[in-house]
Design an enzyme around this catalytic site. Structure first.
Site, mmCIF file in Angstrom:
data_model
loop_
_atom_site.group_PDB
_atom_site.id
_atom_site.type_symbol
_atom_site.label_atom_id
_atom_site.label_comp_id
_atom_site.label_asym_id
_atom_site.label_seq_id
_atom_site.Cartn_x
_atom_site.Cartn_y
_atom_site.Cartn_z
ATOM 1 N N HIS A 49 4.787 6.036 11.356
ATOM 2 C CA HIS A 49 5.996 5.204 11.344
ATOM 3 C C HIS A 49 7.260 6.030 11.582
ATOM 4 C CE1 HIS A 49 5.254 1.027 10.680
ATOM 5 N NE2 HIS A 49 4.613 1.177 9.538
ATOM 6 N N GLY B 118 0.820 -1.202 0.000
ATOM 7 C CA GLY B 118 0.000 0.000 0.000
ATOM 8 C C GLY B 118 0.853 1.250 0.000
ATOM 9 N N ALA B 119 1.881 1.244 0.835
ATOM 10 C CA ALA B 119 2.779 2.400 0.933
ATOM 11 C C ALA B 119 3.986 1.977 1.750
ATOM 12 C CB ALA B 119 2.069 3.590 1.580
ATOM 13 N N HIS C 54 -0.829 6.251 8.758
ATOM 14 C CA HIS C 54 -0.009 5.093 9.153
ATOM 15 C C HIS C 54 1.452 5.308 8.795
ATOM 16 C CE1 HIS C 54 0.693 0.716 9.817
ATOM 17 N NE2 HIS C 54 1.600 0.889 8.867
ATOM 18 N N GLU C 55 1.706 5.707 7.555
ATOM 19 C CA GLU C 55 3.103 5.868 7.141
ATOM 20 C C GLU C 55 3.750 7.042 7.869
ATOM 21 O OE1 GLU C 55 4.121 3.375 5.654
ATOM 22 O OE2 GLU C 55 2.167 2.630 5.034
#
Length: 877
Positions: A307, A267-268, A303-304
């Site tokens: 991180h 997804g990424a 989400h990314e």
């Protein structure tokens, strides 16, 4: 490709790296047919390593070595040896500079790992072990280095040159080429390296951090996609502010970049300062993107970004700790999405995915703990267990500690381990230290596979005014262990009466977290004046299968009176499941199907709630999926499940046709809005349309067709198209064909929209599904090399169209095996993930089992099979 049976890698065999790389300087020269990578590495012996060998072993795959030197002195052939997977250098010094030059060919790289070309863009994907396809390196997460990267390319072909960190300088070369040098001041493992070169346009904004620093935000996309970036940019800024407020985490660079590419396995990817995204997870516009798509973009962008701390600043020591970053970050992005929208709706979405996908994984041949003890190919462990179950385990820690202590624990974790590669045990230790709790038994959640089963019975003593709950827990055997130790299970309990929730503490709290740690355990509630209905596992406080003997009336009571929104929804699901399971038995024995009148009565009450949140109404009124019914079956009967659910949908449609029509018309909106309220109204409207189509009333087709033709957004347009495509009536077939043709003509220049066009047809449950999918694979818009297209057509058909995939002649199984074998030669990661439907063969009848095993055996016997696919096929048999 494998020459012999691959072996397992074990957590117990972990040892610290023999050498470390303090600084990494790369010069990546992208040329017409190939790319030259010059790597200069400052290497030193690791003082913490037990191994005192003087040889250096570097990872490398598909590299053509041109030169090799230490401290400027070229090495002779006697001083090193190279194989397909590694470079061995004999007798190296304690500290030295290693320089290597290799040639790679990104245009020929169909695996989409390392450096590859997506359409007109060169980009990288290095997690988990892709960096070794770029240069020789210690490609493991516990080797962290300071990177300086110079990218060189033709200025006309690649006007944009990007890498991690801050841009130091740029320049032009006399032959029409140019270069850019980037420096990342933060230590990182090679899996977080990123490089992008190509023709891209940029959308720019900025964000001011809590300390007053200005951060430049850049989204790089193809020029045709510039108008689809606003939502991603807004989501990014919301995520940055949220992470400061909820976790105290501030972004650490002056530049944050996202690049959207169309060919991407994942997804990424959270590469430090330069996130590379699948276009499906960053581009969004009302004309091309559904409400679910908008929500997905928001969640993935967050989400990314999250991180940056839970994965980058603090990373994992080895790949057995993958859930350390992924599980924790999924929990964080779920919290964020809940805060941005409806917490109950988000929780329902998460649990639905867990119950249908992760529970099935836990009960299958590839089941593994959140912290696996071994693996053959790490790419196969990017699973629902690592991500979703890992997030649920973190959520349980949050439940046990409460938000304040959990925040103190996360603060300690980040501060103690900033710039380090650590373990799951380090994360839990921080939580234990701030709370004073003993988490030794809780670690069973990380080290044992399988979904625990929690059986609960109750008793009420009127004279003693006591209500008792007796809990018993068990966990079925999984491949890594036959006998399971008891789990530490937090069960949030409420007691509900006609008067509402009973207080369960002197402070008047109406929920209590009961900690189940024994195989058998009884909990007593005092001063209870009448027999309540227990509301168990509120907000799904633990990832378990709950068994409590609720009656139909008790479930209806909880739907009406429970203050916990999740359990109100869950009560409705349990009620529907019980009735449909009874009908499945009738179908198998040839009994005529008849719907219990109590279900339409309950649905009518929900539809009649004028003040209700339409999103919650839609969730409660959505029947359990065929996939959930299959997961709950001892032996999966595809035809029985499909026909029963279709029957129930039809009966609910007919019985409540007036209410569905009213709900549909009440929620038609004059113009599009991207808001929670507007999304909720669309969800109830389109659910109502599905029930009207299922009812078979004459005007339902014209209603769907009109919505398709006049919709001002993709959510409504796609809902209408899907309804037409799945309607079995002859008149619907003609309308569906015309609608599909119009949809294609309107959107043939939009790859992401065409993916949805493929998905609608792949999931069509009318007979002849396999033939339709095979025909679509020959369509000019389908590209077998593009993971998004493969997932949209092959993946959706095999995973989301059970009645057509599980044909009695086994043709669906052969189709999947054929495509897995073809994909394995191009992209082993995607191939192994597509194999999943065949791995569940034990859940079906003997005839289907034999046919599925036959195809798995054929895959396993194929010469040159990748490690990825070999591991899944061998474990499944």
């Amino acid at each position: 490709m494998r020459d012999a049976q691959p072996g397992n890698i074990y957590l117990k065999d972990y040892s610290a790296p023999r050498y470390l790389i303090d600084k990494t300087a790369l010069r990546v020269d992208i040329r017409q047919d190939d790319t030259v990578v010059l790597a200069t590495l400052d290497v030193r012996r690791n003082p913490d390593a037990n191994d005192r060998e003087t040889s250096l072993v570097l990872d490398g795959q598909g590299l053509s070595l041109q030169s090799l030197s230490i401290d400027g002195k070229p090495l002779t052939p006697e001083q090193f040896s190279a194989t397909a997977d590694e470079l061995l250098i004999h007798n190296v010094p304690e500290q030295f500079t290693l320089t290597s030059e290799v040639i790679i060919r990104p245009k020929e790289n169909s695996s989409l790992e390392g450096l590859f070309k997506s359409r007109t863009i060169y980009c990288t994907q290095c997690e988990a072990e892709g960096f070794r396809g770029i240069t020789y390196y210690l490609d493991r997460p516990d080797v962290m280095s300071e990177f300086t990267t110079t990218v060189v390319a033709d200025q006309a072909e690649c006007p944009v040159l990007l890498s991690n960190g801050n841009l130091l300088e740029t320049g032009e070369l006399p032959d029409g080429r140019h270069w850019a040098t980037w420096h990342d001041p933060f230590l990182k493992p090679a899996y977080l390296f990123a490089l992008v070169a190509g023709e891209l346009s940029v959308v720019e904004d900025n964000f001011t951090t809590c300390s007053g620093r200005k951060v430049v935000l850049q989204l790089y996309v193809e020029s045709k996609d510039l108008e689809k970036c606003d939502h991603a940019m807004t989501s990014l800024k919301n995520a940055m502010r949220w992470d400061e407020e909820v976790y105290g985490r501030e972004y650490d660079l002056d530049l944050y970049m996202i690049v959207a590419v169309d060919d991407f396995n994942m997804g990424a990817m959270e590469n430090k300062g330069l996130n590379i995204f699948n276009t499906s997870c960053v581009l969004a516009h009302q004309a091309t993107t559904t409400d679910d798509g908008f929500n997905r973009v928001e969640a993935v962008v967050a989400h990314e970004y999250f991180h940056n701390w839970s994965g980058n600043r603090v990373t994992c020591r080895d790949w057995f700790q993958l859930s350390l970053k992924e599980g924790f970050t999924v929990f964080r992005d779920s919290q964020f999405s809940a805060d941005m929208g409806s917490p109950v709706v988000k929780r329902v979405e998460n649990v639905t995915m867990l119950r249908t996908v992760q529970f099935a994984e836990d009960g299958g041949p590839t089941a593994h703990p959140v912290q696996p003890a071994s693996y053959m190919e790490i790419s196969n462990f990017y699973t629902a267990t690592i991500y979703e179950k890992g997030a649920e385990v973190v959520r349980m820690i949050h439940t046990l500690l409460g938000p304040e202590l959990f925040r103190r624990g996360s603060d300690l974790y980040f501060e103690r381990h900033d710039g380090q590669a650590v373990t799951i045990e380090d994360f839990v230790a921080a939580m234990a230290e701030v709370s004073g709790r003993d988490f030794s038994q809780f670690m069973n959640w990380y080290r044992q596979a399988g979904t625990p089963r929690l059986t609960v019975t109750s008793g009420y003593d009127e004279q003693q005014r006591q209500f008792k709950l007796h809990f018993s827990q068990s966990c079925p055997p999984t491949p890594e262990s036959q006998n399971k130790q008891p789990f530490h299970i937090p069960v949030t309990v409420g007691l509900v009466t006609d008067a509402g929730d009973l207080p369960l503490s002197p402070a008047g709290e109406t929920s209590r977290v009961v900690e189940i740690t024994e195989t058998e355990q009884t909990v007593v509630f005092e001063h209870i004046d009448c027999r309540p209905v227990p509301s168990l596992l509120r907000n799904f406080s633990a990832p378990v299968k709950l068994n409590y003997p609720y009656s139909f009336d008790e479930l209806g009571f909880l739907m009406a009176h429970d203050s916990d929104g999740f359990n109100r929804w869950d009560a409705g699901q349990r009620l529907s499941i019980a009735l449909m399971q009874s009908l499945i038995k009738d179908f198998r024995t040839g009994e005529p199907l008849q719907l219990d009148s109590r279900l339409p009565e309950v649905f009518a009450k929900v539809l009649d709630e004028i003040e209700a949140d339409q999103a919650m109404q839609a969730l409660v009124l959505t029947l359990p999926t065929e996939f959930l019914l299959a997961e709950l079956s001892d032996v999966i009967d595809i035809e029985a499940i499909h026909q029963v659910r279709r029957f129930v949908c039809g009966e609910l449609g007919k019985t409540l046709v007036t209410a569905w029509r009213k709900a549909y018309l009440d929620n038609v909106q004059p113009q599009y809005a991207l808001s929670g309220v507007a999304m909720a109204r669309r969800s109830l409207k389109n659910l109502s349309l599905r029930y009207l189509l299922n009812s078979g009333v004459e005007d339902s087709l014209s209603l769907a067709h009109e919505q398709f033709m006049t919709a001002d957004n993709m959510t409504d347009r796609l809902a209408a198209l899907s309804g037409l495509v799945n309607d079995p009536r002859d008149a619907a077939v003609t309308l569906a064909e015309k609608a599909l043709d119009k949809f294609y003509q309107d959107w043939q220049q939009e790859p992401l929209v065409l993916n949805q066009w493929f998905q609608v047809q792949a999931s069509c449950m009318r007979p002849g599904g396999l033939e339709r999918v095979k025909k679509l694979m020959q369509h000019t818009a389908f590209d077998f090399h593009n993971p998004n297209k493969v997932r949209a057509l092959v993946g959706v058909f095999c995973n989301s169209n059970p009645v057509n995939f599980h044909r009695q002649d086994g043709a669906g199984y052969q189709f999947l095996a054929d495509n897995v074998l073809a994909l394995d030669k191009l992209n082993p990661q995607i191939a192994s993930r597509q194999l999943t439907p065949l791995t569940k063969w034990r859940r079906y009848d003997l005839s289907a089992q034999s046919l599925m095993q036959e195809q798995l055996s054929r895959v396993l016997a194929a010469p040159g099979l990748s490690r990825d696919t070999y591991e899944i096929a061998s474990k499944s048999l």
